[in-house]
Enzyme design. Structure first.
Site, mmCIF file in Angstrom:
data_model
loop_
_atom_site.group_PDB
_atom_site.id
_atom_site.type_symbol
_atom_site.label_atom_id
_atom_site.label_comp_id
_atom_site.label_asym_id
_atom_site.label_seq_id
_atom_site.Cartn_x
_atom_site.Cartn_y
_atom_site.Cartn_z
ATOM 1 C CG LEU A 30 -33.917 -31.237 11.710
ATOM 2 C CD1 LEU A 30 -33.556 -32.724 11.724
ATOM 3 C CD2 LEU A 30 -34.085 -30.740 13.147
ATOM 4 C CB ALA A 74 -39.816 -22.344 11.126
ATOM 5 C CB THR A 116 -38.766 -10.517 17.170
ATOM 6 O OG1 THR A 116 -37.819 -9.777 17.923
ATOM 7 C CG2 THR A 116 -38.717 -10.017 15.728
ATOM 8 C CG ASP A 117 -38.391 -7.119 21.450
ATOM 9 O OD1 ASP A 117 -37.636 -7.720 20.652
ATOM 10 O OD2 ASP A 117 -38.065 -6.858 22.629
ATOM 11 C CD GLU A 118 -33.945 -8.158 17.227
ATOM 12 O OE1 GLU A 118 -33.544 -7.878 16.088
ATOM 13 O OE2 GLU A 118 -33.358 -8.915 18.004
ATOM 14 C CE1 TYR A 143 -35.166 -12.954 13.386
ATOM 15 C CE2 TYR A 143 -34.662 -11.121 14.858
ATOM 16 C CZ TYR A 143 -35.370 -12.286 14.582
ATOM 17 O OH TYR A 143 -36.270 -12.774 15.499
ATOM 18 C CE LYS A 147 -39.937 -13.353 13.240
ATOM 19 N NZ LYS A 147 -40.405 -14.774 13.182
ATOM 20 C CD GLN A 187 -20.900 -13.776 26.249
ATOM 21 O OE1 GLN A 187 -19.711 -14.097 26.354
ATOM 22 N NE2 GLN A 187 -21.352 -13.141 25.173
HETATM 23 P P1 NAD Z 1 -33.826 -20.776 16.479
HETATM 24 O O1 NAD Z 1 -32.896 -20.236 15.463
HETATM 25 O O2 NAD Z 1 -33.286 -21.347 17.748
HETATM 26 O O3 NAD Z 1 -34.723 -21.924 15.822
HETATM 27 C C1 NAD Z 1 -35.284 -21.794 14.545
HETATM 28 C C2 NAD Z 1 -35.808 -23.157 14.100
HETATM 29 O O4 NAD Z 1 -36.423 -23.004 12.811
HETATM 30 C C3 NAD Z 1 -34.717 -24.221 13.945
HETATM 31 O O5 NAD Z 1 -35.142 -25.447 14.484
HETATM 32 C C4 NAD Z 1 -34.540 -24.318 12.435
HETATM 33 O O6 NAD Z 1 -34.098 -25.607 12.005
HETATM 34 C C5 NAD Z 1 -35.937 -24.008 11.943
HETATM 35 N N1 NAD Z 1 -35.946 -23.491 10.567
HETATM 36 C C6 NAD Z 1 -35.191 -22.468 10.077
HETATM 37 N N2 NAD Z 1 -35.461 -22.292 8.772
HETATM 38 C C7 NAD Z 1 -36.419 -23.199 8.450
HETATM 39 C C8 NAD Z 1 -37.112 -23.498 7.249
HETATM 40 N N3 NAD Z 1 -36.881 -22.829 6.112
HETATM 41 N N4 NAD Z 1 -38.034 -24.480 7.278
HETATM 42 C C9 NAD Z 1 -38.287 -25.178 8.415
HETATM 43 N N5 NAD Z 1 -37.649 -24.940 9.575
HETATM 44 C C10 NAD Z 1 -36.720 -23.956 9.587
HETATM 45 O O7 NAD Z 1 -34.874 -19.616 16.773
HETATM 46 P P2 NAD Z 1 -35.601 -19.203 18.138
HETATM 47 O O8 NAD Z 1 -34.718 -18.301 18.897
HETATM 48 O O9 NAD Z 1 -36.142 -20.407 18.771
HETATM 49 O O10 NAD Z 1 -36.801 -18.316 17.560
HETATM 50 C C11 NAD Z 1 -38.033 -18.937 17.208
HETATM 51 C C12 NAD Z 1 -39.009 -17.863 16.756
HETATM 52 O O11 NAD Z 1 -39.225 -16.934 17.817
HETATM 53 C C13 NAD Z 1 -38.518 -17.042 15.566
HETATM 54 O O12 NAD Z 1 -39.609 -16.786 14.732
HETATM 55 C C14 NAD Z 1 -37.993 -15.771 16.190
HETATM 56 O O13 NAD Z 1 -38.087 -14.688 15.302
HETATM 57 C C15 NAD Z 1 -38.945 -15.616 17.356
HETATM 58 N N6 NAD Z 1 -38.429 -14.875 18.524
HETATM 59 C C16 NAD Z 1 -37.246 -15.248 19.094
HETATM 60 C C17 NAD Z 1 -36.823 -14.585 20.254
HETATM 61 C C18 NAD Z 1 -35.530 -14.986 20.959
HETATM 62 O O14 NAD Z 1 -35.168 -14.345 21.948
HETATM 63 N N7 NAD Z 1 -34.830 -16.020 20.545
HETATM 64 C C19 NAD Z 1 -37.597 -13.553 20.783
HETATM 65 C C20 NAD Z 1 -38.797 -13.195 20.152
HETATM 66 C C21 NAD Z 1 -39.207 -13.878 19.033
HETATM 67 O O1 DAU Z 2 -35.585 -9.178 21.006
HETATM 68 C C1 DAU Z 2 -35.879 -10.435 20.490
HETATM 69 C C2 DAU Z 2 -34.694 -10.954 19.708
HETATM 70 O O2 DAU Z 2 -33.710 -11.345 20.652
HETATM 71 C C3 DAU Z 2 -35.057 -12.118 18.787
HETATM 72 O O3 DAU Z 2 -35.929 -11.657 17.797
HETATM 73 C C4 DAU Z 2 -33.814 -12.721 18.139
HETATM 74 O O4 DAU Z 2 -34.163 -13.871 17.391
HETATM 75 C C5 DAU Z 2 -32.837 -13.099 19.233
HETATM 76 O O5 DAU Z 2 -31.640 -13.597 18.658
HETATM 77 C C6 DAU Z 2 -32.539 -11.895 20.107
HETATM 78 O O6 DAU Z 2 -31.831 -10.885 19.339
HETATM 79 P P1 DAU Z 2 -30.561 -10.098 19.962
HETATM 80 O O7 DAU Z 2 -29.775 -9.589 18.826
HETATM 81 O O8 DAU Z 2 -30.997 -9.169 21.018
HETATM 82 O O9 DAU Z 2 -29.829 -11.369 20.678
HETATM 83 P P2 DAU Z 2 -28.295 -11.800 20.801
HETATM 84 O O10 DAU Z 2 -28.285 -12.992 21.728
HETATM 85 O O11 DAU Z 2 -27.638 -11.967 19.498
HETATM 86 O O12 DAU Z 2 -27.627 -10.565 21.539
HETATM 87 C C7 DAU Z 2 -28.148 -10.038 22.755
HETATM 88 C C8 DAU Z 2 -27.353 -8.788 23.114
HETATM 89 O O13 DAU Z 2 -26.015 -9.170 23.479
HETATM 90 C C9 DAU Z 2 -27.189 -7.817 21.959
HETATM 91 O O14 DAU Z 2 -27.203 -6.488 22.505
HETATM 92 C C10 DAU Z 2 -25.802 -8.131 21.385
HETATM 93 C C11 DAU Z 2 -25.039 -8.554 22.606
HETATM 94 N N1 DAU Z 2 -23.960 -9.576 22.431
HETATM 95 C C12 DAU Z 2 -24.240 -10.695 21.703
HETATM 96 C C13 DAU Z 2 -23.292 -11.695 21.584
HETATM 97 C C14 DAU Z 2 -23.579 -12.944 20.775
HETATM 98 C C15 DAU Z 2 -22.748 -9.411 23.081
HETATM 99 O O15 DAU Z 2 -22.491 -8.395 23.761
HETATM 100 N N2 DAU Z 2 -21.812 -10.402 22.970
HETATM 101 C C16 DAU Z 2 -22.035 -11.545 22.246
HETATM 102 O O16 DAU Z 2 -21.145 -12.414 22.206
#
Ligand code: NAD
Ligand code: DAU
Length: 327
Positions: A30, A74, A116-118, A143, A147, A187
């Protein structure tokens, strides 16, 4: 599972409760990104929450000893935070994953690692290639480098210690329960609050959008039918440039499409992500249900408009952080 109070993790828990009979134990620290409220509507006899750190070896050992499958979501997940303060990314994404791997190794527990694809870096806008499972790792940010490190640990523990693990690398998710620091929720909630949306740089950067439910179904499919030691890329052919996404949000919310501001770009900002998910589709038979981004985005907007109580507490702090960074 780990990280079940975060964005994708909580969508996954809802998905598992809807579509299986499994009991889910969520281990989540959390952090600022975890929210109990995201799990509040779920039945207590199906989901339990253990609050703790994935880097806590004794806690992980006890939980993983009792688990049939560990699904590891996580992470510290936000690129902008990793540029501001990388340390928690190393602690959670690298040491946390190592801690889980050691427990899975001791108990012989099946593990699915969510990534992640990153990890693949970025592509040129006009590059006909997309990321595949054999693309070389080339992460750009603190980040994505942590990963990438976590993926490498999983691969090494599979090969050297026989850990029963799979890995998935997914593109950008959208849907309910995403923290307001991220692009789409920021947004939408800006428009709700009367703040103009903020586009980094020129806004030509491309992300490959997938609905969180499609990600959840893919992860379940890999757990059920994936081959141990394999990596599967998850993507829904959803490439869109950021400018088009902001314009669509504004239009769907009844605002002029140009009512946004350009702000300072992100340092090291990846230009384009694009996933080729042929392996997942042909080998395991997965395909996305949300094939129309505009429909999925409209439903997501509706969720944020109807659930202001879920996000309002975090909004001011996020905007203050971005204002300090020039975003
Ligand atoms: P998020 O930041 O919304 O959630 C992360 C969760 O992990 C939170 O509930 C946080 O409390 C918990 N957490 C963080 N550190 C922790 C720790 N040390 N111990 C226990 N819990 C911990 O993240 P998300 O966007 O839901 O991403 C989840 C997973 O999916 C990540 O591994 C991320 O790399 C991967 N991922 C995310 C995206 C995306 O678009 N958001 C895309 C591809 C992969
Ligand atoms: O590709 C998967 C990844 O996608 C995950 O691994 C990450 O956890 C997740 O956060 C996401 O990463 P991005 O950096 O792509 O996501 P973010 O939402 O931060 O930004 C998406 C795009 O929008 C990026 O090109 C930056 C841009 N951006 C972001 C914010 C917050 C803006 O233009 N304005 C903004 O205010």
């Amino acid at each position: 599972m780990t990280g079940g109070a975060g964005f994708i993790g909580s969508n996954f828990v809802h998905h598992v409760v809807r579509h299986t009979d499994d009991h889910v134990v969520v281990a989540d620290k959390l952090t600022y990104a975890g929210n109990r409220a995201s799990l509040a509507s779920l039945p207590e006899d199906r989901v339990s929450l253990v609050v703790g750190d994935i880097a806590d070896a004794a806690l992980m050992d006890g939980l993983i000893a009792d688990a049939d499958v560990v699904v590891h979501f996580a992470a510290e997940s936000h690129n902008d935070n990793s540029l501001d303060n990388p340390r928690p990314f190393l602690d959670t994404n690298i040491i946390g994953t190592y801690t889980i791997l050691e427990a899975a190794r001791r108990h012989g527990t099946r593990l699915h690692h969510v990534s992640t694809d990153e990890v693949y870096g970025d592509l040129e806008l006009d590059d006909p290639a997309r990321f595949t499972e054999s693309t070389a790792y080339n992460p750009s940010s603190p980040y994505s480098s942590t990963k990438a490190a976590s993926d490498m640990l999983v691969r090494a523990w599979v090969r050297s210690f026989g850990v029963q693990a799979t890995i998935s690398n997914c593109s950008n998710n959208y849907g309910p329960y995403q923290h307001v620091e991220k692009f789409i929720p920021r947004q939408i909630t800006n428009v709700v609050r009367g703040i103009r949306p903020k586009l980094y740089g020129s806004g030509t950067n491309v992300r490959d959008w997938i609905h969180a439910d499609d990600h959840s179904r893919a992860v379940l499919t890999i757990i059920e039918r994936g081959r141990i030691g394999e990596t599967y890329l998850i993507g829904a052919d959803g490439e869109k440039d950021n400018k088009s996404v902001v314009e669509l949000i504004l239009t769907l919310m009844g605002q002029p499409a140009d009512a946004y501001d350009h702000v300072a770009d992100r340092s090291g900002h990846d230009l384009r992500y694009a996933i080729d998910s042929t392996k997942l589709r042909t080998e395991l038979g997965w395909s996305p249900v949300y094939d129309d981004f505009e429909t999925g985005l409209a439903a997501t907007i509706e969720w944020y408009v109807e659930n202001e109580a879920w996000w309002s507490g975090a909004k001011d702090g996020v905007e203050e952080f971005y204002a300090r960074k020039g975003h």
